[in-house]
Design a protein around this motif. Structure first.
Motif, PDB file in Angstrom:
ATOM      1  N   GLU A   1       2.494  10.237  -3.487  1.00 18.41           N
ATOM      2  CA  GLU A   1       2.939  10.439  -1.982  1.00 18.41           C
ATOM      3  C   GLU A   1       2.157   9.178  -0.693  1.00 18.41           C
ATOM      4  O   GLU A   1       2.897   8.500  -0.125  1.00 18.41           O
ATOM      5  N   ASP A   2       1.202   8.211  -1.552  1.00 15.90           N
ATOM      6  CA  ASP A   2       0.668   7.598  -1.015  1.00 15.90           C
ATOM      7  C   ASP A   2       1.077   5.668  -0.483  1.00 15.90           C
ATOM      8  O   ASP A   2       1.411   5.255   0.162  1.00 15.90           O
TER       9      ASP A   2
ATOM     10  N   GLU B   1       5.260   6.930   0.159  1.00 18.24           N
ATOM     11  CA  GLU B   1       5.091   7.322   0.871  1.00 18.24           C
ATOM     12  C   GLU B   1       6.897   8.385   1.155  1.00 18.24           C
ATOM     13  O   GLU B   1       7.534   8.081   1.804  1.00 18.24           O
TER      14      GLU B   1
ATOM     15  N   ARG C   1       8.554  -0.047   0.877  1.00 21.01           N
ATOM     16  CA  ARG C   1       6.983   0.440   0.931  1.00 21.01           C
ATOM     17  C   ARG C   1       5.919  -0.285   0.620  1.00 21.01           C
ATOM     18  O   ARG C   1       4.897   0.014   0.616  1.00 21.01           O
TER      19      ARG C   1
END
Ligand code: F6R
Length: 622
Positions: free
Chosen positions: A329-330, A333, A438
């Motif tokens: 998630e970090d 994303e 990302r």
């Protein structure tokens, strides 16, 4: 969950079976038993409760049971309490018997798994004159084979096939028939079974370590298949009784990795093998400084298209999934949900069509994880297995497989496989982050470089084990231990707490640090041990305040953090430091002192840390 070994060949079977069972004892250790045939003589069955050494003593290490064909079993009870009557092998004859000796039975067998409709089948057999001496589902299934064998006057393969059509549940079965001396029959559905053939010998086993000493070339039995073994040869059949051609698989694990190698227990050996497990796993995925998922056939396009990730697993593998969730998630994303496989399989989750379901499993045989994988596949969702055991069912059924290279893990409580699972999750997260734009290429390269330093940093953590050993003996009589952390530190706390409770039998719980005061803090009293995991710089202050709240209620505080965060000592009574690294990967370092803490506490309490009570390594029943 139980361990099974079968042998037919030219050597004495009993010592080979006992040796094989000793390597499977981690699968179950309530009781054990052997059935041995000497030429055309009737099978002799010997069983003993408790550890395998009781059976070895009872049979003079197998010497009192001559014969070159036999089957053996080490049990983890599901139906029927763990006593000698319920121990396997079971027989088709009606006599209740406990002493060793020849058995007047046409079929004798051992079983791993659960027969779901055994009550109904038992009634049918009772109506047909069968009597039952045990409380097991295994006795029912063996008598059912006997029933078909006699009723239709058919051969073993046809009788087994009829049984397979009738029985619901999961099983790996190994059987011998009185009329077929020197032959062993095997059948499986959803429980692992491998067959090894070498020279004049054939072996059956529920898991690789049992036969690794004798052969590395094995066949994996498929679901609803039956096998007939004679010395040096095996034939496979499908449910119609037609022959099935199969390829062999070469096991690359060396036999030594399934030995203790000078360590007192497998658990501590495996804790020390973590740098290698991590190094090997990373180096199988990282090539020339880049993550290469081509082995798993995971293209950049697939990762770009993925709109949601579900991570599904049980126990420690689920904890590795929790850590993976925070990292994916970090960095990438990408929304991630982590689900317990036992819940996932019965929830009516609305899975997105472009989702990726990641099933994490050391054994690749966990029943709930396998069921979850099948549900995802039925729904047309792409599946990825992160698995340690090559050729296991989950690995074979998933669309994509990423192998962790931890080697055979023998201690029931996982350590190095969990460590390798984290490595696999970091690699997935980094690649997802790169292809989704990302993570810029420089940071990606720098993070991979840092990741490759983790094995050496784990070595450094291991050098500090003396302090943890000392601390463990100080708290060996604790009643309760609480582990707290936030974010990734919470994921690591969950694993630390599980290690503590499973091998030391001390009640322990892991809490998201902020949640403690919503109820659980009422359990904190004078000298309660509270362990704060504090590796995430942005969350340290928050967790420190939660620790202070516990201290105010009398708790004794242990802090676990990275070098440099020395202010923790202002609050904690005892502090353990791990080397500094990227915050996404630090869990791989922080978990090691917690594994050691569980291990040394179990040892200080005089417990069998490799085989904790009530547990089994591979949970192949629901
Ligand atoms: C705990 C432990 C278990 C397993 C769980 C899943 O130390 O080993 O919680 O992690 O039973 O097993 P696998 O990974 O084989 O699916």
């Amino acid at each position: 969950m139980c361990g099974i070994v079968g042998y037919t060949g030219t050597r004495e079977a009993a010592p080979i079976l006992l040796d094989g069972l000793s390597r499977l004892e981690y699968r179950g250790y309530d009781s054990a038993g052997l059935a041995i045939r000497n030429g055309t003589e009737l099978a002799r069955v010997v069983k003993a409760t408790g550890k395998l050494k009781n059976l070895a003593e009872k049979t003079d290490n197998g010497r009192s049971l001559p014969g070159t064909c036999g089957i053996g079993h080490t049990r983890w009870a599901t139906h029927g309490e763990p006593n000698q009557t319920n121990a396997h092998p079971h027989v088709s004859g009606n006599a209740r018997r406990s002493a060793s000796g020849p058995v007047e039975s046409d079929v004798v067998g051992v079983h791993n798994g659960i027969i779901e409709n055994f009550e109904e089948l038992k009634q049918k057999l009772l109506n047909n004159g069968y009597q039952f001496y045990s409380g097991t589902d295994t006795e029912v299934v063996i008598k059912l084979v006997d029933y078909y064998y006699k009723k239709y006057k058919i051969g073993p393969v046809d009788a087994i096939n009829r049984m397979m059509v009738r029985v619901k549940g999961s099983y790996a079965l190994v059987l011998m028939f009185r009329d077929y001396p020197g032959e062993i029959y095997a059948a499986r559905k959803d429980s692992p079974m491998i067959i090894g053939v070498t020279g004049e010998e054939s072996f059956a086993a529920s898991d690789v370590p049992a036969i690794l000493k004798y052969t590395r070339t094995v066949y994996y039995m498929g679901n609803l298949e039956c096998a007939r073994m004679i010395p040096g040869s095996v034939t496979f059949y499908d449910l119609n009784g037609d022959e099935v051609q199969k390829d062999t698989t070469e096991i690359t694990w060396d036999a030594e990795s399934a030995e203790k190698g000078g360590f007192e227990h497998f658990m501590i050996k495996e804790i020390h093998e973590q740098p290698k497990a991590m190094h090997d796993t990373l180096n199988s995925i990282i090539r020339d400084g880049r993550i290469d998922l081509s082995g798993a056939e995971l293209t950049d396009e697939i990762l770009q298209k993925t709109s949601q990730v579900y991570i599904v697993a049980c126990g420690s593998a689920w904890h590795a999934g929790m850590a993976g969730q925070y990292v994916i998630e970090d960095l990438a994303e990408l929304p991630v949900r982590v689900e317990l496989a036992s819940e996932f399989r019965y929830r009516k989750l609305l899975l997105e069509k472009d989702a990726l379901v990641i099933v994490i499993s050391q054994s690749g045989e966990t029943a709930d994880s396998l069921a979850a994988l099948r549900i995802a596949r039925e729904k047309g969702i792409r599946t990825l297995a992160v698995v340690n055991v090559v050729g296991s069912t989950i690995a074979r059924e998933a669309d994509h497989v990423l192998y962790t290279l931890a080697g055979p893990e023998i201690a029931v409580a996982t350590t190095k496989a969990y460590c390798a699972q984290l490595a696999a999750m970091y690699c997935l997260a980094l690649q997802m982050a790169l292809v989704r734009g990302r993570l810029d290429p420089e940071r990606y390269t720098a993070m991979i470089e840092e990741l490759l330093t983790i094995p050496d940093k784990i070595e450094k953590v291991l050098e500090d084990k003396g302090r943890i050993q000392w601390f463990s003996s100080k708290f060996a009589n604790a009643q309760d231990v609480f582990f707290i952390g936030r974010g990734l530190d919470y994921a690591i706390s969950l694993e630390g707490s599980l290690k503590m409770k499973e091998v030391s039998y001390i009640h322990s719980e892991s809490y998201a640090a902020g949640e403690l005061k919503h109820g659980t803090i009422s359990l904190v009293e004078d000298n309660t041990l509270v362990i704060g995991v504090l590796t995430q710089n942005d969350l340290i202050e928050k967790t420190t305040s939660n620790m202070t709240e516990c201290k105010a209620r009398g708790a004794y505080l242990m802090g676990l953090t990275s070098y440099g965060n020395y202010s923790i000592e202002d609050v904690a009574d005892f502090t353990i430091y791990v080397p500094k690294t990227d915050s996404h990967f630090v869990g791989s370092l922080a978990v090691v002192p917690l594994q050691l803490l569980g291990y040394y506490t179990g040892v200080a309490r005089g417990l069998d840390v490799d085989k904790p009570r009530n547990l089994a390594k591979s949970v192949t029943v629901e």
